[in-house]
Write an enzyme that holds these catalytic residues in place. Structure first.
Site, PDB file in Angstrom:
ATOM      1  N   HIS A 109      85.304  98.291 185.102  1.00  0.00           N
ATOM      2  CA  HIS A 109      85.962  97.160 185.761  1.00  0.00           C
ATOM      3  C   HIS A 109      84.929  96.073 185.998  1.00  0.00           C
ATOM      4  O   HIS A 109      83.779  96.355 186.340  1.00  0.00           O
ATOM      5  CB  HIS A 109      86.554  97.612 187.099  1.00  0.00           C
ATOM      6  CG  HIS A 109      86.864  96.494 188.046  1.00  0.00           C
ATOM      7  ND1 HIS A 109      86.084  96.221 189.151  1.00  0.00           N
ATOM      8  CD2 HIS A 109      87.861  95.567 188.048  1.00  0.00           C
ATOM      9  CE1 HIS A 109      86.594  95.185 189.793  1.00  0.00           C
ATOM     10  NE2 HIS A 109      87.666  94.766 189.153  1.00  0.00           N
ATOM     11  N   ASN A 111      84.813  91.826 187.612  1.00  0.00           N
ATOM     12  CA  ASN A 111      85.575  90.766 188.241  1.00  0.00           C
ATOM     13  C   ASN A 111      84.627  89.662 188.669  1.00  0.00           C
ATOM     14  O   ASN A 111      83.546  89.932 189.207  1.00  0.00           O
ATOM     15  CB  ASN A 111      86.333  91.318 189.454  1.00  0.00           C
ATOM     16  CG  ASN A 111      87.116  90.249 190.185  1.00  0.00           C
ATOM     17  OD1 ASN A 111      86.626  89.660 191.144  1.00  0.00           O
ATOM     18  ND2 ASN A 111      88.318  89.989 189.736  1.00  0.00           N
ATOM     19  N   HIS A 148      73.048 101.106 185.610  1.00  0.00           N
ATOM     20  CA  HIS A 148      72.362 100.524 186.771  1.00  0.00           C
ATOM     21  C   HIS A 148      71.108  99.748 186.376  1.00  0.00           C
ATOM     22  O   HIS A 148      70.752  98.774 187.051  1.00  0.00           O
ATOM     23  CB  HIS A 148      72.054 101.611 187.802  1.00  0.00           C
ATOM     24  CG  HIS A 148      73.249 101.964 188.640  1.00  0.00           C
ATOM     25  ND1 HIS A 148      73.610 101.243 189.753  1.00  0.00           N
ATOM     26  CD2 HIS A 148      74.182 102.938 188.495  1.00  0.00           C
ATOM     27  CE1 HIS A 148      74.704 101.756 190.287  1.00  0.00           C
ATOM     28  NE2 HIS A 148      75.078 102.789 189.540  1.00  0.00           N
ATOM     29  N   HIS A 178      90.622 107.785 202.433  1.00  0.00           N
ATOM     30  CA  HIS A 178      91.547 108.897 202.658  1.00  0.00           C
ATOM     31  C   HIS A 178      91.163 110.130 201.844  1.00  0.00           C
ATOM     32  O   HIS A 178      91.634 111.233 202.134  1.00  0.00           O
ATOM     33  CB  HIS A 178      92.988 108.476 202.331  1.00  0.00           C
ATOM     34  CG  HIS A 178      93.210 108.093 200.916  1.00  0.00           C
ATOM     35  ND1 HIS A 178      92.785 106.902 200.378  1.00  0.00           N
ATOM     36  CD2 HIS A 178      93.835 108.756 199.897  1.00  0.00           C
ATOM     37  CE1 HIS A 178      93.139 106.832 199.107  1.00  0.00           C
ATOM     38  NE2 HIS A 178      93.767 107.946 198.783  1.00  0.00           N
ATOM     39  N   GLY A 261     101.735  85.708 195.768  1.00  0.00           N
ATOM     40  CA  GLY A 261     102.831  85.437 194.845  1.00  0.00           C
ATOM     41  C   GLY A 261     102.401  85.343 193.402  1.00  0.00           C
ATOM     42  O   GLY A 261     103.004  84.618 192.613  1.00  0.00           O
ATOM     43  N   GLY A 262     101.347  86.072 193.033  1.00  0.00           N
ATOM     44  CA  GLY A 262     100.879  86.071 191.653  1.00  0.00           C
ATOM     45  C   GLY A 262     101.829  86.815 190.728  1.00  0.00           C
ATOM     46  O   GLY A 262     102.806  87.431 191.166  1.00  0.00           O
ATOM     47  N   ARG A 263     101.533  86.770 189.448  1.00  0.00           N
ATOM     48  CA  ARG A 263     102.372  87.436 188.445  1.00  0.00           C
ATOM     49  C   ARG A 263     102.132  88.944 188.507  1.00  0.00           C
ATOM     50  O   ARG A 263     101.032  89.425 188.220  1.00  0.00           O
ATOM     51  CB  ARG A 263     102.044  86.888 187.059  1.00  0.00           C
ATOM     52  CG  ARG A 263     102.889  87.487 185.934  1.00  0.00           C
ATOM     53  CD  ARG A 263     102.580  86.784 184.616  1.00  0.00           C
ATOM     54  NE  ARG A 263     103.426  87.279 183.534  1.00  0.00           N
ATOM     55  CZ  ARG A 263     103.027  88.164 182.631  1.00  0.00           C
ATOM     56  NH1 ARG A 263     101.794  88.662 182.686  1.00  0.00           N
ATOM     57  NH2 ARG A 263     103.841  88.550 181.665  1.00  0.00           N
TER      58      ARG A 263
END
Length: 306
Positions: A109, A111, A148, A178, A261-263
């Site tokens: 991932h 971002n 790393h 959790h 309110g994104g897609r």
């Protein structure tokens, strides 16, 4: 924050990275191609979602660009900045999630995002966030060290303290409370980054983006042809359940997208196409499946040897 943010350069950079990532993933997959969906948001802005499905190497990979604006920042963006509740915003982001088919290839991932929040009668606030992290199913120390090492190299020009600081933040952020376990072996995570001024912060974010492929693709090439059977595939699907749990319960990007309110299809492209849960399942001690938790899913300095 002495220099003014150049949001047009941020948009251009993230669009270029999306193109570069897609080209690299298609070349690595050797057969799959990205479907592109352009979308618009009623309140302002839109994006481009690109998804590669049922490829030779990647069961699914999504690489999304978005540039949205709104009259009020959602709770996911103001949890750490309560003073911005009710502020208008513009958010530009690039998000990548890769779910390989072979269980020996880790999920990854990345971002990168930029927020701009104009304030009435005052200076607009801005900040960057992002990073990249790795989620193996069957761990290999050389892969973790390489990951790393590349993360540290991305941070090196910005000070010796940056990698350990953002590595620790990543370990803390990608943690399923959790379950009392991390999602993977970490990498880099940062948010609210504006302390170096715009130009230097932008340079850092660009450098993190440029190092992602160098961090991930050598691991893909090393593991993609490893033989596997039903046992390994079932364990991969089981562990993918943890990925889903994190993204739907804790991930700020997912929550921001849904709250603003994104897609929905673009937001949830991060989820794996196939996954399973087993009630109270535990791996047999001494097996490779048990080794994931015993050795790899623990806080660790992967670069302690050099």
């Amino acid at each position: 924050m002495n220099d003014l943010p150049d949001i047009r350069s941020v948009v251009s950079c993230l669009r270029e990275l999306q193109d570069r990532f897609c080209a690299a993933f298609e070349a690595e997959d050797g057969g799959g191609s990205f479907r592109q969906d352009a979308w618009e948001r009623a309140e302002g802005g839109g994006g481009q979602s690109r998804v590669l499905a049922e490829g030779g190497v990647f069961e699914q990979a999504g690489i999304n660009f978005s540039d949205v604006q709104g009259a009020q920042l959602p709770p996911a963006a103001t949890a750490r900045r309560p003073e911005l509740a009710g502020c208008a915003f513009r958010a530009v982001g690039l998000s990548l999630v890769a779910h390989p088919r072979n269980p020996y290839v880790p999920t990854s991932h990345a971002n990168l995002r930029f927020f701009l929040a104009p304030r009435e009668g005052g200076e607009a606030l801005w900040w960057f966030g992002g990073g990249f992290d790795l989620t193996p199913y069957y761990g290999f120390e050389e892969d973790c060290v390489h990951w790393h090492q590349t993360a540290r190299a991305a941070c090196a020009p910005f000070g010796a303290d940056v990698y350990p600081r953002f590595k620790r933040w990543c370990d803390e952020y990608f943690f399923l409370k959790h379950r009392q376990e991390p999602r993977g072996i970490g990498g880099l995570f940062f948010d609210d980054l504006n302390e170096w001024g715009f130009a230097r912060c932008f340079d850092f974010v660009r450098r993190v983006g440029q190092h992602y492929l160098e961090a991930y693709l050598p691991i893909v090439r090393r593991r993609r042809d490893t033989p596997y059977g039903e046992r390994e595939r079932e364990f991969q699907l089981y562990r993918r359940g943890r990925y889903v749990e994190f993204n739907l319960v804790y991930d700020r990007g997912t929550l921001f997208g849904l709250q603003s309110g994104g897609r929905t299809e673009s937001i949830l492209m991060s989820l794996p196409p196939r996954v399973c849960w087993r009630y109270d399942w535990q791996p047999t001690p001494g097996t490779p499946e048990a080794r994931l938790g015993d050795v790899f899913l623990r806080p660790r300095d992967w670069l302690a040897g050099g």
